[in-house]
Design an enzyme around this catalytic site. Structure first.
Site, PDB file in Angstrom:
ATOM      1  N   TYR A 149      46.682  38.853  26.372  1.00  0.00           N
ATOM      2  CA  TYR A 149      45.609  39.244  27.302  1.00  0.00           C
ATOM      3  C   TYR A 149      44.363  39.678  26.527  1.00  0.00           C
ATOM      4  O   TYR A 149      43.242  39.279  26.846  1.00  0.00           O
ATOM      5  CB  TYR A 149      46.132  40.377  28.189  1.00  0.00           C
ATOM      6  CG  TYR A 149      45.182  40.845  29.256  1.00  0.00           C
ATOM      7  CD1 TYR A 149      44.958  40.081  30.396  1.00  0.00           C
ATOM      8  CD2 TYR A 149      44.520  42.067  29.145  1.00  0.00           C
ATOM      9  CE1 TYR A 149      44.091  40.519  31.389  1.00  0.00           C
ATOM     10  CE2 TYR A 149      43.651  42.514  30.131  1.00  0.00           C
ATOM     11  CZ  TYR A 149      43.445  41.733  31.247  1.00  0.00           C
ATOM     12  OH  TYR A 149      42.591  42.165  32.231  1.00  0.00           O
TER      13      TYR A 149
HETATM   14  P1  NAP Z   1      44.881  40.428  40.838  1.00  0.00           P
HETATM   15  O1  NAP Z   1      44.907  41.479  41.875  1.00  0.00           O
HETATM   16  O2  NAP Z   1      46.199  39.985  40.263  1.00  0.00           O
HETATM   17  O3  NAP Z   1      44.098  39.146  41.401  1.00  0.00           O
HETATM   18  C1  NAP Z   1      43.938  38.014  40.627  1.00  0.00           C
HETATM   19  C2  NAP Z   1      43.928  36.804  41.532  1.00  0.00           C
HETATM   20  O4  NAP Z   1      43.787  35.630  40.700  1.00  0.00           O
HETATM   21  C3  NAP Z   1      45.228  36.626  42.320  1.00  0.00           C
HETATM   22  O5  NAP Z   1      44.959  36.353  43.674  1.00  0.00           O
HETATM   23  C4  NAP Z   1      45.876  35.458  41.616  1.00  0.00           C
HETATM   24  O6  NAP Z   1      46.732  34.692  42.450  1.00  0.00           O
HETATM   25  C5  NAP Z   1      44.686  34.649  41.190  1.00  0.00           C
HETATM   26  N1  NAP Z   1      45.030  33.650  40.201  1.00  0.00           N
HETATM   27  C6  NAP Z   1      45.975  33.733  39.226  1.00  0.00           C
HETATM   28  N2  NAP Z   1      46.053  32.584  38.563  1.00  0.00           N
HETATM   29  C7  NAP Z   1      45.139  31.742  39.106  1.00  0.00           C
HETATM   30  C8  NAP Z   1      44.750  30.409  38.845  1.00  0.00           C
HETATM   31  N3  NAP Z   1      45.350  29.677  37.873  1.00  0.00           N
HETATM   32  N4  NAP Z   1      43.788  29.842  39.599  1.00  0.00           N
HETATM   33  C9  NAP Z   1      43.193  30.549  40.597  1.00  0.00           C
HETATM   34  N5  NAP Z   1      43.518  31.820  40.895  1.00  0.00           N
HETATM   35  C10 NAP Z   1      44.488  32.417  40.154  1.00  0.00           C
HETATM   36  O7  NAP Z   1      43.998  40.853  39.594  1.00  0.00           O
HETATM   37  P2  NAP Z   1      42.754  41.891  39.490  1.00  0.00           P
HETATM   38  O8  NAP Z   1      43.280  43.172  38.973  1.00  0.00           O
HETATM   39  O9  NAP Z   1      41.949  41.850  40.701  1.00  0.00           O
HETATM   40  O10 NAP Z   1      41.977  41.223  38.269  1.00  0.00           O
HETATM   41  C11 NAP Z   1      40.884  40.343  38.450  1.00  0.00           C
HETATM   42  C12 NAP Z   1      40.230  40.087  37.100  1.00  0.00           C
HETATM   43  O11 NAP Z   1      39.809  41.330  36.541  1.00  0.00           O
HETATM   44  C13 NAP Z   1      41.173  39.451  36.087  1.00  0.00           C
HETATM   45  O12 NAP Z   1      40.468  38.523  35.299  1.00  0.00           O
HETATM   46  C14 NAP Z   1      41.588  40.626  35.233  1.00  0.00           C
HETATM   47  O13 NAP Z   1      41.983  40.250  33.937  1.00  0.00           O
HETATM   48  C15 NAP Z   1      40.328  41.452  35.229  1.00  0.00           C
HETATM   49  N6  NAP Z   1      40.554  42.866  34.912  1.00  0.00           N
HETATM   50  C16 NAP Z   1      41.381  43.603  35.687  1.00  0.00           C
HETATM   51  C17 NAP Z   1      41.600  44.936  35.348  1.00  0.00           C
HETATM   52  C18 NAP Z   1      42.518  45.804  36.149  1.00  0.00           C
HETATM   53  O14 NAP Z   1      42.854  46.889  35.666  1.00  0.00           O
HETATM   54  N7  NAP Z   1      42.915  45.417  37.345  1.00  0.00           N
HETATM   55  C19 NAP Z   1      40.971  45.491  34.228  1.00  0.00           C
HETATM   56  C20 NAP Z   1      40.127  44.688  33.463  1.00  0.00           C
HETATM   57  C21 NAP Z   1      39.912  43.377  33.813  1.00  0.00           C
HETATM   58  P3  NAP Z   1      48.335  34.961  42.406  1.00  0.00           P
HETATM   59  O15 NAP Z   1      48.531  36.393  42.658  1.00  0.00           O
HETATM   60  O16 NAP Z   1      48.875  34.104  43.503  1.00  0.00           O
HETATM   61  O17 NAP Z   1      48.791  34.572  41.036  1.00  0.00           O
END
Ligand code: NAP
Length: 250
Positions: free
Chosen positions: A157
């Site tokens: 990651y």
């Molecule tokens: P999340 O709740 O898991 O949402 C991510 C979404 O992306 C899910 O709906 C997932 O679908 C979808 N996804 C996964 N693989 C995909 C693909 N191949 N094509 C299209 N969509 C896809 O994650 P989040 O926490 O909101 O994170 C969003 C972004 O912020 C990510 O890039 C993450 O790395 C970044 N981020 C998050 C955090 C944190 O603490 N939450 C911190 C720093 C950065 P499925 O669930 O069906 O797989």
């Protein structure tokens, strides 16, 4: 909510079915943009679209950001829905499981790199030329503080997110004087369903590093992204914007 004017702008948000992507889509809609949600699971997408309907003009298309053909087809449908796209938010991502480098399987490593880094590359590559031809665009990539610091037990990651930061810098420079800006944000831990993939130990470790002593909220990230997606953001490209509760010191 402070107003950001996105009236007449059309946006794609990847990974928008939930979490940060959903909050970004909602904020863009509330700011007047038309938004197409891209995500991998149709039922989740349909629910998100229904939940966002009252916020504005929203469409959804099932797209796997790791697959060129899926992006191509997704773009065709998106253009049918909205006509064109001025804003691309590359948000789709996964954390993968936690393990040391020596315990991490190549399949797990590759999966995280494919979605979190190659997916961003493929979407940028698909959208940037048309934005440049039109002379206007805003691309915002969701990286992570992990990409700056390198979290232990999350090398896949961290490496992918470091890649997103560098990709943003390269693309930003490549597009100078085209009217298209590309920036990224680096959140620390944000309260979303993504955290379900992590151990409690790993979550505690991440909060312990945040001076504001809490997780961030998706809406807080969305507010920053909405500004970066707007015309008000006009003198930043290839830049990295912190949203880490004071964790980042550089
Ligand atoms: P999340 O709740 O898991 O949402 C991510 C979404 O992306 C899910 O709906 C997932 O679908 C979808 N996804 C996964 N693989 C995909 C693909 N191949 N094509 C299209 N969509 C896809 O994650 P989040 O926490 O909101 O994170 C969003 C972004 O912020 C990510 O890039 C993450 O790395 C970044 N981020 C998050 C955090 C944190 O603490 N939450 C911190 C720093 C950065 P499925 O669930 O069906 O797989």
């Amino acid at each position: 909510m402070n107003n950001i004017d996105l009236k007449g702008k059309r946006a794609i948000v990847t990974g928008a079915a939930r979490g940060i992507g959903f909050a970004i889509a909602e904020r863009l809609l509330q700011s007047g943009a038309t938004v197409t949600l891209w995500d991998i699971e149709l039922p989740n997408l349909e629910k998100a679209q229904a939940d966002l309907k009252s916020a504005g003009n929203v469409f959804s298309v099932e797209v796997d950001v790791t697959q060129e053909n899926s992006i191509k087809r997704g773009l065709e449908l998106t253009y049918e829905h909205m006509g064109d796209v001025e804003i691309l938010i590359n948000n789709a991502g996964i954390t993968g499981g936690n393990a040391t480098v020596w315990d991490m399987g190549i399949t797990e490593w590759q999966k995280v790199l494919d979605i979190d880094l190659t997916g961003v590359f493929l979407c940028c590559r698909a959208l940037a030329p048309r934005m440049m031809r039109k002379g206007y665009g805003r691309i915002v990539n969701i990286a992570s503080i992990a990409g700056k610091e390198g979290n232990p037990n999350a090398a896949h990651y961290s490496a992918a997110k470091a890649g997103v930061i560098s990709l943003t810098k390269s693309l930003g420079k490549e597009m100078v004087e085209t009217g298209v800006l590309c920036n990224c944000v680096t959140p620390a831990v944000i309260e979303t369903p993504m955290l379900d993939q992590m151990t409690d130990q790993h979550k505690d470790y991440m909060v312990s590093k945040i001076p504001l002593n809490r997780m961030g909220k998706p809406e807080e990230v969305a507010a920053l992204v909405a500004w970066l997606a707007s015309e008000d953001c006009s003198f930043s490209t290839g830049a990295v914007f912190d949203i880490s509760g004071g964790r980042a010191t550089y």
